[in-house]
Design a protein around this motif. Structure first.
Motif, PDB file in Angstrom:
ATOM      1  N   LYS A  45      24.064  76.228  22.846  1.00 29.53           N
ATOM      2  CA  LYS A  45      24.182  77.147  22.005  1.00 29.53           C
ATOM      3  C   LYS A  45      22.369  76.883  21.279  1.00 29.53           C
ATOM      4  N   GLY A  46      21.986  76.138  21.029  1.00 29.33           N
ATOM      5  CA  GLY A  46      20.944  75.581  20.227  1.00 29.33           C
ATOM      6  C   GLY A  46      19.855  76.510  21.033  1.00 29.33           C
ATOM      7  N   LEU A  47      19.553  77.320  22.175  1.00 28.15           N
ATOM      8  CA  LEU A  47      18.584  77.670  22.375  1.00 28.15           C
ATOM      9  C   LEU A  47      18.740  78.691  22.198  1.00 28.15           C
ATOM     10  N   LEU A  48      19.772  79.561  21.613  1.00 27.46           N
ATOM     11  CA  LEU A  48      19.764  80.904  21.121  1.00 27.46           C
ATOM     12  C   LEU A  48      18.703  81.200  19.879  1.00 27.46           C
ATOM     13  N   ASN A  49      18.949  79.875  18.956  1.00 26.10           N
ATOM     14  CA  ASN A  49      18.279  80.088  17.579  1.00 26.10           C
ATOM     15  C   ASN A  49      16.542  80.249  18.688  1.00 26.10           C
ATOM     16  N   GLN A  50      15.922  80.219  19.106  1.00 28.82           N
ATOM     17  CA  GLN A  50      14.656  80.506  20.145  1.00 28.82           C
ATOM     18  C   GLN A  50      14.412  81.940  20.127  1.00 28.82           C
TER      19      GLN A  50
ATOM     20  N   VAL B 252      13.041  83.947  22.323  1.00 30.05           N
ATOM     21  CA  VAL B 252      12.358  84.563  22.776  1.00 30.05           C
ATOM     22  C   VAL B 252      12.344  85.441  24.366  1.00 30.05           C
ATOM     23  N   PRO B 253      12.038  86.138  24.669  1.00 32.53           N
ATOM     24  CA  PRO B 253      12.127  87.683  25.552  1.00 32.53           C
ATOM     25  C   PRO B 253      13.468  87.556  26.161  1.00 32.53           C
ATOM     26  N   ALA B 254      13.756  89.229  26.077  1.00 34.76           N
ATOM     27  CA  ALA B 254      15.446  89.296  26.307  1.00 34.76           C
ATOM     28  C   ALA B 254      15.866  88.637  27.608  1.00 34.76           C
ATOM     29  N   SER B 255      15.177  88.939  28.512  1.00 38.51           N
ATOM     30  CA  SER B 255      15.602  88.212  30.064  1.00 38.51           C
ATOM     31  C   SER B 255      15.655  87.093  29.785  1.00 38.51           C
ATOM     32  N   ILE B 256      14.741  86.185  29.036  1.00 35.97           N
ATOM     33  CA  ILE B 256      15.193  84.691  28.725  1.00 35.97           C
ATOM     34  C   ILE B 256      16.284  84.544  28.470  1.00 35.97           C
ATOM     35  N   ALA B 257      16.748  85.151  27.052  1.00 32.08           N
ATOM     36  CA  ALA B 257      18.194  85.459  25.750  1.00 32.08           C
ATOM     37  C   ALA B 257      18.933  85.451  26.750  1.00 32.08           C
ATOM     38  N   ALA B 258      19.034  86.691  27.806  1.00 34.88           N
ATOM     39  CA  ALA B 258      20.190  86.928  28.370  1.00 34.88           C
ATOM     40  C   ALA B 258      20.463  85.817  29.568  1.00 34.88           C
ATOM     41  N   GLU B 259      19.796  85.164  29.873  1.00 30.02           N
ATOM     42  CA  GLU B 259      19.791  83.798  30.753  1.00 30.02           C
ATOM     43  C   GLU B 259      20.347  82.972  30.109  1.00 30.02           C
ATOM     44  N   HIS B 260      20.359  82.628  28.138  1.00 31.24           N
ATOM     45  CA  HIS B 260      20.717  81.588  27.777  1.00 31.24           C
ATOM     46  C   HIS B 260      22.312  81.685  27.792  1.00 31.24           C
ATOM     47  N   TYR B 261      22.134  83.487  27.210  1.00 34.84           N
ATOM     48  CA  TYR B 261      24.040  84.074  27.379  1.00 34.84           C
ATOM     49  C   TYR B 261      24.642  83.749  27.901  1.00 34.84           C
ATOM     50  N   ARG B 262      24.565  83.527  29.359  1.00 33.97           N
ATOM     51  CA  ARG B 262      25.054  83.647  30.861  1.00 33.97           C
ATOM     52  C   ARG B 262      25.623  81.919  30.744  1.00 33.97           C
ATOM     53  N   GLN B 263      24.755  81.434  31.020  1.00 30.40           N
ATOM     54  CA  GLN B 263      25.084  79.612  30.877  1.00 30.40           C
ATOM     55  C   GLN B 263      25.879  79.149  29.547  1.00 30.40           C
ATOM     56  N   ILE B 264      26.134  79.436  28.797  1.00 30.89           N
ATOM     57  CA  ILE B 264      26.914  79.629  27.796  1.00 30.89           C
ATOM     58  C   ILE B 264      28.283  79.783  28.186  1.00 30.89           C
ATOM     59  N   MET B 265      28.237  81.159  29.081  1.00 30.99           N
ATOM     60  CA  MET B 265      29.516  82.172  28.802  1.00 30.99           C
ATOM     61  C   MET B 265      29.595  81.204  29.903  1.00 30.99           C
TER      62      MET B 265
END
Length: 642
Positions: A41-46, A48-61
């Motif tokens: 969840k802490g990675l969401l505060n960075q 980053v490009p949309a593709s990387i942010a999408a990967e962060h959301y996928r990892q969280i879920m």
């Protein structure tokens, strides 16, 4: 078993309806601590490009999906918005875009699974063809597994059978161990909730085999829940010995891995309570940690304790505990679990003489059980209502609820009988598989033992070879050292010989030069004396001296030449000379000695010999003198032709 489930048993009257809640492997309304999830969840505060942010959301879920210990919150909606605005038709990977779209639908369905199964079904059914379009059979299997949960909650046996069959058919495509373990865990829970205990147990044991095989950190986190779920199956079938065995394994595993054992202590409490060991049950319920357990588990702790105190005759202590449980877990929050708490409150109130309150709460529990199609709960509530109406004197309604009670109880017993029969078949099949597995394990152990024997024999041979090679090496090393020592001695001797030879050569050269000097003087004065007037006797003596001097000079010259040859200092000159003159000089030098021996020296030169040559006349003279001198020396009364 009859002493606990006979028609006159107080335990059967009030315990079983609420006990159903603890069978469910995963439930509650608290939020468990997950450091990995917090880190993601802490990675969401960075930024980053949309593709990387999408990967962060996928990892969280996916973390939420696999651990099942946290809420999805609004992450599916966030990922959906990010996909619609920044990723859809805007990347070079349309297949990955399709994957994100499918996962959004899957996670939305997962978030609604418990509270709104009908809405969850809509999203999950959208995800399946999306996964299919990119050939993702593994996630299709996970989707069908969620639909099996939906069908279980809806009580739709045909839909459940269809979804369950599809999930199992596609499960072979799940190659990632963590996801495969999660699949067996969740499909086992769906089978458990639907009353298919044999299938549930088969999936739990399959998951256990996966954990033992791969032992990944996430799978090891599942281990305690696997034991918990297996214990739930045995408990539901009335096999409290095996149930206690597995729930104690769950507790031991949770404590060893520093996980919260509250869920397992709660089930252990129900195992003890249903087997009549209420004091032990109280101790188990008291081990549930209010600071770590979720709200649902805390509520279960309170009405579990209320059940134990009521069956021990301490209604005054049981009643307030039941009221706390209802406050923590009302029917509006969850029908079945809330109905179990309400049922226990009604039982405590009836035992305390609060008949009217007991009637109202029992009716609420009965309605909740009816809405959730829980025959077991309806049977227990109908029994309590029959007793309450009989207490009030309303025998008509008491008779009506008594009939309902037996009707529902008959359905429950028939289902239980069928499930026990199916589980018995599973047990026999599982026993056969276990026997086969043990045989395979024994064969593998034998094979490994033979391999060890062969290995030990090979190691022995290698040790012998190593010993022989080591001895050979020592012998070779010793021989080499001896040879080196000998070579050193030979080299030292050679150096001494060379030094001695060099000294000898220097000594001979020096001595020859030293001797030659007085010889020249003697020869010179002898020639001068021979030119003077001498008597025959003096002339003969001086001639003898001259001859001896010449011989001694020849000896000195020979010694000097030998020393030069040994020292490698002889150098041949290249000067013109006359071969005929050289031969004449040799003849003249040896004539006197030849005459004395009665030998005649004849010189003849071939016609093809040039008049003049280029070379070292001195060395050639020495050679001819040596050859001719030896000839004169060893020839008497003959002829010598050099």
């Amino acid at each position: 078993m009859d002493s606990y489930f006979g028609k006159d048993s107080v335990l059967m009257k009030y315990l079983i309806p609420i006990a159903f809640i603890a069978f469910l492997p995963f439930w509650g309304y608290g939020q468990a601590l997950d450091p990995m999830l917090d880190s993601l969840k802490g990675l969401l505060n960075q930024k980053v490009p949309a593709s990387i942010a999408a990967e962060h959301y996928r990892q969280i879920m996916w973390r939420i999906f696999t651990t099942e210990e946290a809420s999805y919150e609004d992450y599916p909606e966030r990922l959906d918005s990010l996909y619609q605005c920044c990723l859809k038709d805007k990347t070079d990977d349309p297949e990955h875009e399709q994957l994100i779209k499918a996962e959004v639908a899957l996670f939305k369905g997962g978030a609604l699974l418990l509270e709104e199964p009908d809405s969850a079904q809509v999203f999950i059914e959208k995800a399946i063809p999306l996964f299919g379009s990119i050939g993702d059979s593994a996630d299709m299997a996970m989707s069908y597994e969620l639909l099996a949960h939906v069908a279980s909650a809806q009580g739709d046996s045909l839909a459940f059978a269809s979804y369950y069959s599809s999930a199992n058919r596609l499960a072979d495509h799940i190659t990632e161990p963590n996801k495969l373990g999660l699949f067996h865990n969740n499909i086992g829970i769906a089978c458990y909730d639907f009353g298919r205990y044999a299938e549930a147990a088969s999936h739990y044991f399959a998951e256990l085999a996966i954990v033992e095989k791969y032992q990944t950190p996430l799978l090891l986190e599942y281990l305690r829940d696997i034991y918990h779920n297996i214990a739930g199956v045995y408990r539901r079938l009335g096999d409290y010995n095996n149930s206690e065995l597995y729930i104690l394994k769950a507790i031991e595993t949770a404590i060893a891995s520093d996980q919260d054992p509250s869920d397992h202590y709660s089930m252990l409490g129900w195992v003890y309570a249903e087997s009549g060991r209420h004091q032990l049950a109280l101790q188990a319920f008291q081990c549930v940690d209010d600071n770590r357990a979720n709200t649902g588990r805390i509520a279960e702790k309170y009405f579990g304790q209320a059940t134990c105190y009521r069956n021990l005759g301490d209604v005054e202590t049981a009643l307030p505990l039941a009221r706390i449980a209802v406050q923590l877990l009302p029917i509006s929050l969850h029908k079945q679990w809330g109905a179990s708490a309400m049922q226990e409150l009604a039982a405590c109130e009836f035992a305390s003489g609060l008949t009217e309150k007991a009637l109202g709460h029992a009716l609420m529990a009965f309605d909740a059980y009816s809405n959730s199609n829980n025959n077991w709960g309806k049977s227990r509530s109908a029994e309590l209502l029959s007793n309450i109406y009989a207490q009030r004197g309303d025998y008509e309604k008491a008779l009506q609820y008594s009939h309902d009670r037996y009707r529902f109880q008959f359905q429950v017993e028939r289902q239980l009988s069928n499930r026990q029969l199916a589980f018995g078949e599973f047990t026999r099949d599982n026993a056969a598989k276990i026997a086969q597995r043990e045989a395979e394990v024994q064969a593998e152990l034998n094979r490994q033992r033979y391999i060890r024997y062969a290995l030990f024999a090979g190691l022995g041979i290698l040790a012998i070879l190593a010993y022989l090679l080591f001895n050979r090496y020592r012998y070779k090393k010793r021989t080499t050292e001896q040879l080196e020592h000998k070579n050193q001695e030979v080299e030292a001797a050679r150096q001494r010989a060379e030094a001695s030879e060099a000294f000898k050569s220097r000594f001979l050269a020096n001595m020859s030069h030293e001797i030659r000097t007085p010889l020249h003087g003697i020869s010179g004065f002898t020639e001068l004396l021979l030119d003077t007037s001498l008597s025959d006797k003096q002339n003969r003596w001086l001639s003898s001296i001259q001859y001896s001097t010449d011989r001694l000079s020849d000896v000195v010259n020979d010694i000097l030449d030998i020393s030069k040859l040994e020292a490698g200092e002889v150098k041949l000159r290249q000067i013109p000379f006359s071969p005929s003159r050289l031969l004449t000089d040799v003849q003249d030098a040896l004539r006197l000695k030849a005459v004395k021996n009665g030998t005649q020296i004849k010189v003849s030169i071939a016609e093809d010999v040039p008049i003049a040559l280029l070379g070292d006349p001195t060395r050639l003279y020495q050679i001819l003198m040596n050859l001719a001198g030896n000839a004169v020396k060893f020839t008497e009364n003959g002829t010598i032709t050099p």
